[in-house]
Design a protein around this motif. Structure first.
Motif: not given
Length: 254
Positions: A30-42
């Motif tokens: 699910y897209q809500w996983l982007e909330l824990i995106n570890p990248a500072e750039t992408f």
């Protein structure tokens, strides 16, 4: 032949339920996983999303395969193409654009969107998505001719011209190829000839084309000058205008 069959099997296995294709696997979360995106750039890197580019490329590949082997998995391939075309139509923005995730940016997405629909059997006359896409691209052509899209389009997700409204030969090539596929030359070739003139005048003395700035894009933040792309698309655009006189003015690149 067996290798082509294997390739088709892989493509068919990677279609998502919504009809779209991602880069390397089915969209599994699910897209809500982007909330824990570890990248500072992408952005948008935690799961693999379907893209207009991957979906269009899959349609084009399957369409080419059908011409060679029309009986192989015929019904499955036709259903796959129909679902993929519907996905491309569904993700088109109201203004007629597609966001390009792997190139800069709306000209790139428009090229894939239109070519995918055309490969699926759609035309300007029977497909409102193609008509809207053509209107969108034509509205972005510079007064001087051609297209020049800034990398800021990727970041801000709003079409942004290059500083000084300069044309970019790669954006121009992509837009021309999209419009030509949609039959623009038969309706009104004037915008294409204006764009072709930009490419002709951009050719350098040693018969090469300058990259003109960033044309590659990845995950909204990484940009690159892909040096082979200006050569390829600058020739592809004018040579595909089905009218005499324009393409012949390009010098032969050796």
């Amino acid at each position: 032949m067996e290798r082509l069959y294997d390739a088709v099997n892989v493509i068919l296995s990677l279609q998502n339920a919504d009809g779209g294709f991602a880069t390397y696997e089915l969209t599994r979360s699910y897209q809500w996983l982007e909330l824990i995106n570890p990248a500072e750039t992408f952005g948008d890197i935690v799961i693999d999303y379907p893209y207009v580019e991957c979906t269009s490329a899959s349609i084009q590949a399957l369409t080419s395969f059908k011409k060679l082997y029309p009986k192989h998995r015929r019904e499955e391939i036709e259903n796959c193409i129909a679902k993929a075309a519907k996905f491309i139509e569904n993700i088109q923005a109201p203004d007629g654009s597609w966001y390009g995730s792997w190139g800069v940016c709306f000209t790139y997405g428009g090229w894939f969107g239109i070519n995918g629909l055309v490969a699926a059997g759609k035309t300007y006359n029977n497909c409102s998505s193609i008509r809207k896409a053509c209107d969108y691209l034509l509205s972005k052509e510079l007064a001087s001719g051609g297209w020049g899209e800034s990398y800021l389009s990727c970041q801000n997700k709003v079409y942004t011209n290059l500083e000084g409204n300069k044309p970019h030969i790669v954006n121009t090539g992509w837009a021309m190829l999209a419009l030509i596929s949609a039959g623009q030359a038969e309706r009104d070739s004037t915008p294409l000839h204006r764009a072709a003139r930009i490419l002709i005048n951009s050719q350098m003395e040693e018969w090469r084309f300058s990259s003109g700035g960033d044309n590659g894009s990845l995950q909204q933040e990484l940009y690159d000058q892909l040096f082979c792309i200006p050569e390829y698309f600058s020739y592809m655009g004018p040579w595909r205008i089905p009218l005499s006189g324009t393409a012949g003015r390009l010098k032969l690149f050796v």
